[in-house]
Design an enzyme around this catalytic site. Structure first.
Site, PDB file in Angstrom:
ATOM      1  CE  LYS A 141      -4.429   1.297   0.103  1.00 47.56           C
ATOM      2  NZ  LYS A 141      -5.534   0.612  -0.027  1.00 47.56           N
ATOM      3  CG  ASP A 181      -7.212   3.253  -1.268  1.00 43.70           C
ATOM      4  OD1 ASP A 181      -7.765   2.395  -0.686  1.00 43.70           O
ATOM      5  OD2 ASP A 181      -7.520   4.088  -0.240  1.00 43.70           O
TER       6      ASP A 181
HETATM    7  P1  NDP Z   1     -13.436   7.718  -3.166  1.00 44.24           P
HETATM    8  O1  NDP Z   1     -11.383   9.092  -2.622  1.00 44.24           O
HETATM    9  O2  NDP Z   1     -13.763   7.907  -4.473  1.00 44.24           O
HETATM   10  O3  NDP Z   1     -14.498   8.911  -2.566  1.00 44.24           O
HETATM   11  C1  NDP Z   1     -13.762   8.092  -0.816  1.00 44.24           C
HETATM   12  C2  NDP Z   1     -15.345   8.916  -0.190  1.00 44.24           C
HETATM   13  O4  NDP Z   1     -15.212   8.149   0.996  1.00 44.24           O
HETATM   14  C3  NDP Z   1     -15.562  10.093  -1.004  1.00 44.24           C
HETATM   15  O5  NDP Z   1     -16.931  10.398  -0.578  1.00 44.24           O
HETATM   16  C4  NDP Z   1     -15.268  11.000   0.123  1.00 44.24           C
HETATM   17  O6  NDP Z   1     -15.955  12.612   0.711  1.00 44.24           O
HETATM   18  C5  NDP Z   1     -14.951   9.754   1.789  1.00 44.24           C
HETATM   19  N1  NDP Z   1     -14.323  10.249   2.780  1.00 44.24           N
HETATM   20  C6  NDP Z   1     -13.025   9.905   2.548  1.00 44.24           C
HETATM   21  N2  NDP Z   1     -12.240   9.948   3.838  1.00 44.24           N
HETATM   22  C7  NDP Z   1     -13.005  10.639   4.455  1.00 44.24           C
HETATM   23  C8  NDP Z   1     -13.597  10.670   6.135  1.00 44.24           C
HETATM   24  N3  NDP Z   1     -11.515  11.237   6.622  1.00 44.24           N
HETATM   25  N4  NDP Z   1     -14.481  11.253   6.502  1.00 44.24           N
HETATM   26  C9  NDP Z   1     -15.666  11.042   5.897  1.00 44.24           C
HETATM   27  N5  NDP Z   1     -15.639  11.000   5.004  1.00 44.24           N
HETATM   28  C10 NDP Z   1     -14.849  10.181   4.192  1.00 44.24           C
HETATM   29  O7  NDP Z   1     -12.564   6.368  -2.474  1.00 44.24           O
HETATM   30  P2  NDP Z   1     -12.658   4.857  -2.590  1.00 44.24           P
HETATM   31  O8  NDP Z   1     -13.466   4.594  -3.527  1.00 44.24           O
HETATM   32  O9  NDP Z   1     -11.756   4.139  -3.273  1.00 44.24           O
HETATM   33  O10 NDP Z   1     -12.652   3.774  -1.624  1.00 44.24           O
HETATM   34  C11 NDP Z   1     -13.370   4.497  -0.304  1.00 44.24           C
HETATM   35  C12 NDP Z   1     -12.911   3.375   0.859  1.00 44.24           C
HETATM   36  O11 NDP Z   1     -12.933   1.413  -0.452  1.00 44.24           O
HETATM   37  C13 NDP Z   1     -12.393   3.578   0.846  1.00 44.24           C
HETATM   38  O12 NDP Z   1     -11.039   3.449   2.672  1.00 44.24           O
HETATM   39  C14 NDP Z   1     -11.139   2.684   0.174  1.00 44.24           C
HETATM   40  O13 NDP Z   1      -9.385   1.788   0.971  1.00 44.24           O
HETATM   41  C15 NDP Z   1     -11.476   1.505   0.314  1.00 44.24           C
HETATM   42  N6  NDP Z   1     -11.367   0.529  -0.777  1.00 44.24           N
HETATM   43  C16 NDP Z   1     -11.224   0.994  -2.010  1.00 44.24           C
HETATM   44  C17 NDP Z   1     -10.653  -0.019  -3.058  1.00 44.24           C
HETATM   45  C18 NDP Z   1     -11.063   0.443  -4.705  1.00 44.24           C
HETATM   46  O14 NDP Z   1     -10.880   0.016  -6.166  1.00 44.24           O
HETATM   47  N7  NDP Z   1     -11.212   2.164  -4.957  1.00 44.24           N
HETATM   48  C19 NDP Z   1     -10.617  -1.264  -3.151  1.00 44.24           C
HETATM   49  C20 NDP Z   1     -10.780  -1.605  -1.602  1.00 44.24           C
HETATM   50  C21 NDP Z   1     -11.291  -0.809  -0.640  1.00 44.24           C
HETATM   51  P3  NDP Z   1     -14.535  13.455   0.989  1.00 44.24           P
HETATM   52  O15 NDP Z   1     -14.725  14.572  -1.349  1.00 44.24           O
HETATM   53  O16 NDP Z   1     -15.475  14.535   0.971  1.00 44.24           O
HETATM   54  O17 NDP Z   1     -13.175  13.197   0.850  1.00 44.24           O
END
Ligand code: NDP
Length: 468
Positions: A141, A181
């Site tokens: 990671k 991510d």
């Molecule tokens: P994105 O950046 O596309 O979206 C993240 C979302 O979560 C946004 O809406 C963001 O809001 C919100 N968010 C992030 N951090 C916070 C926080 N500290 N408090 C509140 N809201 C938050 O990321 P992904 O959709 O790719 O990832 C989301 C989750 O899924 C993570 O835990 C990631 O590790 C996990 N994941 C992702 C994979 C992938 O293929 N993308 C694979 C496996 C797991 P804002 O825009 O306001 O920050």
């Protein structure tokens, strides 16, 4: 006096409880100020006591002590110049955690909260997750404390180029293959790949999540969200139930959330919520395909805030995030299924209690470690269908593995072919977790099933490869 993890847990004759607790004491002493890493290790160690009881050879070979120590940690300066000519400096990381069963594989996260402990927890979980996919991928990671929010495309490009100028020497299609991510989507992967190609002077599958015209796989953007829904469908099937008509809570509004919502609609379920770091929207009439398309445009093109959904559509409630609250109002909404898809520890024990009270009996984790230890315990004690992230969100990395295969073969599979493979993999992961949980005396506990199922393959490979 230095603390070796081995010293801390050295009393081989100690009983399993003592062994686990001395191991954790040593982990905390050796990795101070990394609470998320401690949390992730503790959960796995707890599950693995069931295995070590039956297989003392893993303990003699120091498998646990080795698996919690990254093979390599790279930490570097990322200097770049913003649009007003000011020099900015961020910190870059890559954690190469375990390569026993394949090249390091895992995403890059760009978010201001990124630090060593968070990336180590993510890399550690990735080892088990990648093993569960059945594909030959080790765990890694990386990322940076850079915040792409509010930056221009040119600033993001300059940052990505500077980041890759150091990272490129550590990665490669047979060494370490990063992906996206939080904060790293198609735009960032494009800039990173462009710079890698320029420096390495070769076109290879060194990153996944690439654009379709230049080596990407169909279904990769959709895969994590789709996979989390396939996993939920499998959990429900194990109790003779289905997603049809179920009211669903989805957090976040990024990549995972959007495609979770899309797949829920395919299954006839009713997604009702989205959120971002500013607040939550609740649409009791359900988020249909038209509204979802609008959210995708809002988040992926205009890069706006989720509050705008409530201004656009009628009957929608918006609640701004209040950090003084001891719970998240999204998790107090009545529903049957929950798909936490934002970030770690977004569900605390108050949220878990509210969810159980309001009818939630399926939790499929799209995010990594979205539940605190106490929240996880509440779900397990209640006996609900609880799919931990390392199983439920493994569809993303599994499809990255499929992208790597297509790159190596220099061909592209159809959308249907990739989706069918993704679905088969999610069914297989569920079966592994379900059967392993039962074999180790905790039927229905998919946390134990995932931790043990993921561990065995890696541990056996490490046993075969000697002390490295
Ligand atoms: P994105 O950046 O596309 O979206 C993240 C979302 O979560 C946004 O809406 C963001 O809001 C919100 N968010 C992030 N951090 C916070 C926080 N500290 N408090 C509140 N809201 C938050 O990321 P992904 O959709 O790719 O990832 C989301 C989750 O899924 C993570 O835990 C990631 O590790 C996990 N994941 C992702 C994979 C992938 O293929 N993308 C694979 C496996 C797991 P804002 O825009 O306001 O920050």
């Amino acid at each position: 006096m230095g603390t070796s993890v081995r010293d801390g847990a050295s009393a081989k004759s100690a009983n399993m409880g003592d062994y686990a607790s001395s191991l954790m004491t040593a982990v905390k002493a050796k990795n101070p100020a990394e609470p998320e890493f401690h949390q992730a290790v503790e959960e796995v160690v707890e599950s693995l006591t069931l295995v070590l009881d039956r297989h003392p050879e893993y303990r003699s070979a120091g498998i646990l002590e080795r698996i919690i120590e990254p093979e390599r940690v790279i930490l570097f300066r990322v200097p770049w110049v913003d649009d007003s000519g000011e020099v900015q400096v961020n910190r870059g990381f890559r954690i190469e955690m375990n390569s026993a069963i394949g090249p390091y594989k895992g995403g890059l996260r760009f978010h201001p909260s990124v630090n060593l402990g968070i990336l180590k927890f993510l890399a550690f979980e990735q080892v088990f997750k990648n093993s569960l996919t059945t594909l030959p991928m080790g765990g890694g990671k990386g990322g940076s404390d850079f915040d792409p929010k509010g930056k221009s495309d040119h600033e993001v490009m300059r940052f990505c180029q500077s980041f890759m100028t150091e990272l490129w020497r550590h990665i490669g299609p047979n060494t370490d293959v990063p992906a996206g991510d939080i904060g790293v989507g198609g735009r960032e992967i494009g800039f990173l790949f462009g710079q890698y190609k320029r420096l390495a002077n070769e076109f290879t599958g060194v990153l996944t999540g690439k654009g379709l015209n230049w080596g990407g796989s169909l279904i990769r953007p959709e895969a994590t969200g789709y996979g989390a829904v396939y996993f939920a469908a499998e959990m429900l099937k194990s109790r003779g139930d289905s997603l049809e008509g179920k009211r669903c809570l989805v957090s976040g509004s990024g990549n995972v959330s959007q495609y979770t919502c899309e797949k829920l609609l395919d299954f006839g379920a009713i997604p009702m919520t989205f959120s971002d770091s500013n607040g939550i929207v609740y649409d009791p009439s359900g988020i249909d395909r038209e509204k979802l398309a609008w959210v995708m445009e809002l988040k992926n093109a205009r890069r706006g805030r989720i509050k705008e959904y409530a201004d656009k559509f009628s009957g929608v409630k918006y609640e701004a995030w209040d950090p003084r609250l001891d719970h998240n109002p999204l998790w107090s909404i009545e529903g049957q299924c929950a798909f936490p898809s934002a970030t770690q520890n977004e569900i605390n024990v108050n949220d878990a209690t509210n969810m159980l009270k309001n009818g939630v009996f399926v939790v499929s984790e799209g995010a990594n470690m979205p539940c605190t230890v106490q929240a996880t315990k509440a779900f397990l004690d209640a006996g609900i269908l609880y799919g931990p992230g390392k199983a439920a969100n493994a569809g993303g990395v599994a499809t990255s593995g499929l992208e790597m295969s297509q790159n190596s073969m220099r061909l592209s599979w159809t959308r249907e072919e990739v989706d069918a493979r993704l679905q088969q993999i999610m069914v297989a992961i569920h079966t592994t977790c379900f059967e392993t949980a039962a074999q180790y005396g905790t039927p229905g506990n998919l946390v134990n099933g995932a931790n043990i199922g993921g561990f065995l393959k890696v541990a056996n490979a490490m046993m075969d490869q000697g002390v490295v």
